[in-house]
Write an enzyme that holds these catalytic residues in place. Structure first.
Site, mmCIF file in Angstrom:
data_model
loop_
_atom_site.group_PDB
_atom_site.id
_atom_site.type_symbol
_atom_site.label_atom_id
_atom_site.label_comp_id
_atom_site.label_asym_id
_atom_site.label_seq_id
_atom_site.Cartn_x
_atom_site.Cartn_y
_atom_site.Cartn_z
ATOM 1 N N ARG A 155 0.830 -1.200 0.000
ATOM 2 C CA ARG A 155 0.000 0.000 0.000
ATOM 3 C C ARG A 155 0.870 1.257 0.000
ATOM 4 N NH1 ARG A 155 -4.766 0.335 4.374
ATOM 5 N NH2 ARG A 155 -3.013 0.757 5.761
ATOM 6 N N LYS A 194 -2.858 6.233 1.279
ATOM 7 C CA LYS A 194 -2.753 6.687 2.667
ATOM 8 C C LYS A 194 -1.834 7.913 2.731
ATOM 9 C CE LYS A 194 -2.894 4.496 7.226
ATOM 10 N NZ LYS A 194 -4.321 4.701 7.434
ATOM 11 N N GLU A 198 -16.635 5.630 3.675
ATOM 12 C CA GLU A 198 -15.980 5.183 4.894
ATOM 13 C C GLU A 198 -16.058 6.289 5.932
ATOM 14 O OE1 GLU A 198 -11.584 4.990 4.883
ATOM 15 O OE2 GLU A 198 -11.664 5.527 2.772
#
Length: 341
Positions: A82, A184, A220
């Site tokens: 990620r 992220k 989310e």
């Protein structure tokens, strides 16, 4: 190694300086070998890319003491992958996957005495992060970068442990279509700070975001993916290109299918569907699963009956199974657990 003398069961979710951290430098087109250091000070240019244009990304994972006394960490390979995606999107040099995993293991090993004992409810939070440290005044990628890992012992993410929380449906957006919601990046979280502070002032634990294009579909919360459970026990998770691919959520989906024989749907979830769900929870590294008892959507209150007073039975099975795998009580799928030796 003897553990630090800490009241582990009273820990909150906050930073505490530990013994060692890992640092590697990218300069002149290559990463340094990297090393562990006692020095917790970060030195960067006053014109660093991270300060001028928020060029940064990070990861989060944990280390645990298992029931049989081993120290392990959970799926760091996925965190490495990620971060590769995050760095690439932000025009930052990729820190190689195998070096990432090795650095995580070394940093945990160097801080063994800070890993909370089994059964305390506490864990060692591991925070790899990368940022532009070299000077840049024009809008461009920085010429130098630092990759670092810090660790800190933490208790539950939400105060009071596992109990149903109340969230509000946000009127603001978390991420833009075709933006950076699926990586992220530190800037995503900076953008959410005003909204979460406002939510806390008004008595809500979190914000629930919808898709920014139409404000029709659930995405989310500010820091976690969402799970829904239907009245017939099926798990539903929102699907969108601007949702961060949570490692915990992906693990829970596999646990549901392979360990609990629960049907799982990953699909767009219309906000009008919320009253039809029996259970709801947010999931992520920090909380694992935190039950949502109520969503306040404007002048409407949506209560999830299965989570009104405690974590619902389906979410509880998921939580117990995943934490059982992490803590060594249940056999893990191959490659999920990395032992710190």
């Amino acid at each position: 190694m003897e553990k630090k003398k800490i009241d582990w069961s009273s820990l909150g979710f906050g930073y505490q300086k530990t013994d060692k951290r890992f640092v590697a430098i990218w300069k002149d087109g290559a990463w340094s070998e990297g090393q562990l250091t006692d020095d917790a000070t970060v030195v960067i240019s006053e014109c660093a890319g991270v300060l001028q244009y928020s060029q940064s990304c990070f990861e989060g994972l944990k280390a645990y003491t298992t029931e049989d006394g081993r120290i392990v960490t959970f799926r760091p390979d996925l965190n490495a992958e990620r971060m590769v995606n995050s760095a690439s999107r932000l025009e930052m040099p990729v820190f190689p996957k195998e070096k990432f995993i090795d650095a995580v293991v070394k940093t945990i090993k160097a801080n063994e005495s800070w890993v909370p004992p089994y059964g305390t409810g506490a864990t060692l939070y591991v925070r790899p992060y990368m940022f532009g440290s070299g000077p840049v005044i024009g809008v461009a990628p920085a010429p130098e970068y630092q990759f670092r890992i810090l660790v800190t012992p933490v208790g539950p993410y939400f105060k009071g442990g596992i109990k149903p929380i109340t969230v509000r449906m946000s009127e603001l957006d978390r991420a833009a279509p075709r933006g950076t919601g699926d990586i992220k990046a530190g800037l995503n979280y900076a953008m959410s700070l005003h909204n979460i502070v406002d939510a806390h002032k008004k008595g809500f634990a979190e914000n629930m975001y919808t898709d920014p294009a139409t404000h029709t579909y659930i995405e989310e919360t500010g820091g976690a993916n969402i799970l829904f459970v239907t009245k017939d026990g099926k798990i539903v998770t929102p699907k969108s290109n601007s949702i961060l691919p949570s490692i915990t959520r992906r693990s829970l989906v596999q646990v549901a299918k392979d360990y609990l024989n629960i049907d799982v749907e990953e699909r767009p979830v219309n906000r009008n569907e919320l009253p039809s769900f029996e259970e709801c929870g947010l999931c992520g590294t920090a909380a694992v699963i935190s039950p949502i008892g109520k969503v306040v959507d404007g002048d409407k209150e949506i209560v999830f009956p299965g989570c009104a007073t405690k974590m619902g039975p389906v979410l509880q099975k998921l939580y117990d199974t995943l934490t059982g795998i992490q803590m060594g009580r249940i056999e893990a799928p191959e490659g999920w657990i990395y032992e710190i030796k």
